[in-house]
Design an enzyme around this catalytic site. Structure first.
Site, PDB file in Angstrom:
ATOM      1  N   GLU A 163       0.732  -1.237   0.047  1.00 43.69           N
ATOM      2  CA  GLU A 163      -0.117  -0.001   0.136  1.00 43.69           C
ATOM      3  C   GLU A 163       0.764   1.418  -0.044  1.00 43.69           C
ATOM      4  O   GLU A 163       0.752   2.098   0.877  1.00 43.69           O
ATOM      5  CB  GLU A 163      -1.020   0.056   1.242  1.00 43.69           C
ATOM      6  CG  GLU A 163      -1.970  -1.059   1.187  1.00 43.69           C
ATOM      7  CD  GLU A 163      -2.876  -1.160   2.352  1.00 43.69           C
ATOM      8  OE1 GLU A 163      -2.728  -0.115   3.369  1.00 43.69           O
ATOM      9  OE2 GLU A 163      -3.760  -2.221   2.634  1.00 43.69           O
TER      10      GLU A 163
ATOM     11  N   GLU B 187      -5.564  -8.236   1.064  1.00 44.94           N
ATOM     12  CA  GLU B 187      -6.012  -8.157   2.217  1.00 44.94           C
ATOM     13  C   GLU B 187      -7.592  -7.936   2.175  1.00 44.94           C
ATOM     14  O   GLU B 187      -8.040  -7.086   1.214  1.00 44.94           O
ATOM     15  CB  GLU B 187      -5.613  -6.884   3.185  1.00 44.94           C
ATOM     16  CG  GLU B 187      -4.212  -6.939   3.579  1.00 44.94           C
ATOM     17  CD  GLU B 187      -3.481  -5.655   4.194  1.00 44.94           C
ATOM     18  OE1 GLU B 187      -4.497  -4.911   4.432  1.00 44.94           O
ATOM     19  OE2 GLU B 187      -2.273  -5.487   4.058  1.00 44.94           O
TER      20      GLU B 187
HETATM   21  O1  IFM Z   1      -3.910  -2.980   9.342  1.00 44.96           O
HETATM   22  C1  IFM Z   1      -3.950  -2.536   8.019  1.00 44.96           C
HETATM   23  C2  IFM Z   1      -2.741  -3.005   7.218  1.00 44.96           C
HETATM   24  O2  IFM Z   1      -1.479  -3.077   7.821  1.00 44.96           O
HETATM   25  C3  IFM Z   1      -2.708  -2.347   5.855  1.00 44.96           C
HETATM   26  N1  IFM Z   1      -4.065  -2.455   5.429  1.00 44.96           N
HETATM   27  C4  IFM Z   1      -5.102  -2.196   6.115  1.00 44.96           C
HETATM   28  C5  IFM Z   1      -5.308  -2.782   7.518  1.00 44.96           C
HETATM   29  C6  IFM Z   1      -6.382  -2.307   8.260  1.00 44.96           C
HETATM   30  O3  IFM Z   1      -6.276  -0.887   8.550  1.00 44.96           O
END
Ligand code: IFM
Length: 480
Positions: A184, A386
């Site tokens: 990200e 994710e």
């Molecule tokens: O916890 C985070 C992760 O580190 C990166 N993506 C989003 C998740 C939730 O906020």
């Protein structure tokens, strides 16, 4: 529970689904993820250097409740126990990150072999359980010494990252088949250098614009350094694109909103996907950020960034919905990196929210997965790397945690993945966020994302009902 019913209602509203199980393609990869700073703890052990998150956590008021990652879920010491738990949950893969300050305490120079040894042991523990490691090289914990020298606004950090990436790859390429360079990068650039919510906690849009390009470049340089060492493993990157739209999906009613959505979409999505997959920055955004110093592109950078990759990770939580700024209110922090967006604001639809106040928009995941392949015909296979929700349901007297809302959230989003595949998207896997409750950055430990609950006083792990539900989905390779 009413809210779980609300989430299920969102699912029903999206039209009829087949009455039998919705099967995923053979070989679909199922997993769960974490990142180093969020779960490891042990910040002073085995020669680890200081990261920008250690520094931000020490700044009064920066993190809810004054929390830090000093102990977290103690995975540095409990990775064997966690690997056993993953096997019980039938996970085929575990996505985790390597802490750069454990490998090069100052971000450059000599390698700390004790840091590398730790990850060799973690990888072995996973392989012994038949779990494929999926390694992210950078999930936000930059060595503080590199930040002191300019951080991601400096080109030098991209060069240092490529060096670090090659070092880790040389040590683990024979046992790790899946690699991501960055997690990200929008968060690193925008939250790190524009809004300042994330480390290094800077609010300087000029630095954020430079960071966008240096993160893209870091990715490309790392791929170029890793591939010749071993062309076998699958190399990629993890982005967090999101549909940017009005709350009811209708076309924006004003010129201000239309232009605002264009710019926010540009910074969130196109400045990452376009250089990576097309070898160019979007011309409209390059022009917009010229007043902030522009992207510091040197000869050859765009070709480096567009080096072929084998997979693209897509992290998805919710769509971003925007509306015209109500009269008399002021634009959000961070508007400065989006020149021309002072007249628009976050405008969420009614409906259920997670504990973080995040809206629930599962169809956005379907739309996103389909659009990446449609807009970028050369895109590599996708993995949902994710997806998950923060809910804190109590442990019942029988020891069970009935987190129905999380299960409903996961079911709705997996249905979207299934629909996207039916519509032609090349999606090869789904990695739930998160395996464990963990340090949720500026929210500290207040937000619980784990399919497995962590009692921070004892470090006891308890799979929530959602984990057991996911285990059964994995076993069937199908949604019930
Ligand atoms: O916890 C985070 C992760 O580190 C990166 N993506 C989003 C998740 C939730 O906020």
């Amino acid at each position: 529970m009413r809210e779980a019913e609300d989430v299920r209602a969102i699912l029903r509203d999206r039209g009829p689904r087949p009455s039998g199980p919705r099967r995923f393609p053979p070989g679909f990869i199922w997993g769960a993820g974490t990142s180093a700073y969020q779960v490891e703890g042990a910040i002073d052990e085995d020669g680890r250097g200081v990261s920008i998150w250690d520094t931000l956590c020490a700044r009064p008021g920066a993190i809810a409740n004054g929390d830090t990652g000093a102990v977290a879920a103690d995975q540095y010491h409990r990775y064997r126990e966690d690997a056993a738990l993953m096997a019980e949950l039938r996970l085929a893969t575990y996505r985790f990150s390597i802490a750069w300050p454990r490998i090069q305490p100052d971000g450059r120079g000599p390698v700390n072999e004790r840091g590398l040894d730790h990850y060799r042991r973690v990888v072995d523990a996973l392989l012994e359980r038949g779990i494929a490691p999926n390694v992210t090289l950078y999930h936000w914990d930059l060595p503080q010494a590199l930040e002191d020298a300019g951080g991601w606004s400096s080109r030098e950090t991209a060069l240092r990252f490529a060096d670090y990436a090659a070092t880790v790859y040389r040590a683990l390429h024979d046992r790790v088949g899946w690699w991501a360079t960055l997690n990200e990068p929008w968060c690193s650039a925008f939250l790190g250098y524009a809004t300042g919510e994330h480390a290094p906690g800077v609010r300087d849009p000029r630095r954020a614009v430079a960071a966008i390009h240096h993160l893209n470049l870091a990715h490309g340089l790392a791929i170029r350094a890793m591939r010749p060492i071993d062309a076998g493993p699958r190399l990629g990157i993890v982005l967090n694109p999101a549909p940017i739209r009005t709350k009811d999906g209708t076309p924006p009613a004003t010129e201000t909103l239309r232009d605002g959505i264009r710019i926010v979409d540009g910074i969130r999505n196109r400045v990452w996907l376009d250089p990576l997959l097309e070898g160019r920055y979007p011309a409209d955004i390059a022009a917009d950020v010229a007043a902030l110093g522009g992207f510091p592109i040197a000869d050859g950078d765009l070709a480096t960034i567009a080096a072929p990759i084998d997979w693209l990770g897509v992290n998805y939580y919710h769509d971003d919905t925007l509306g015209d700024l109500p009269p008399g209110t002021s634009a959000a922090a961070g508007a400065a990196i989006h020149p021309g967006t002072a007249g628009i604001a976050w405008d969420p639809p009614d409906g259920p929210r997670t504990d973080q106040g995040w809206i629930i928009t599962p169809d956005g995941l379907r739309a996103l997965l389909v659009s990446i392949g449609r807009d970028h015909p050369g895109a590599p296979p996708l993995i949902v790397s994710e997806n998950g929700a923060a809910y804190d349901d109590p442990i019942g007297p029988d020891g069970r945690i009935r987190d129905e809302r999380r299960t409903a959230y996961l079911a709705a989003h997996l249905d979207s993945v299934h629909r996207a595949i039916e519509e032609g998207a090349d999606v090869r896997g789904y990695i739930a966020w998160s395996l464990l409750d963990n340090f949720e950055w500026a929210w500290g430990y207040a937000m619980r994302f784990g399919i497995v609950h962590v009692d921070y006083a004892t470090q006891r792990r308890t799979p929530r009902d959602s984990a057991l539900w996911l285990r059964d989905v994995i076993a069937a390779n199908a949604l019930p």
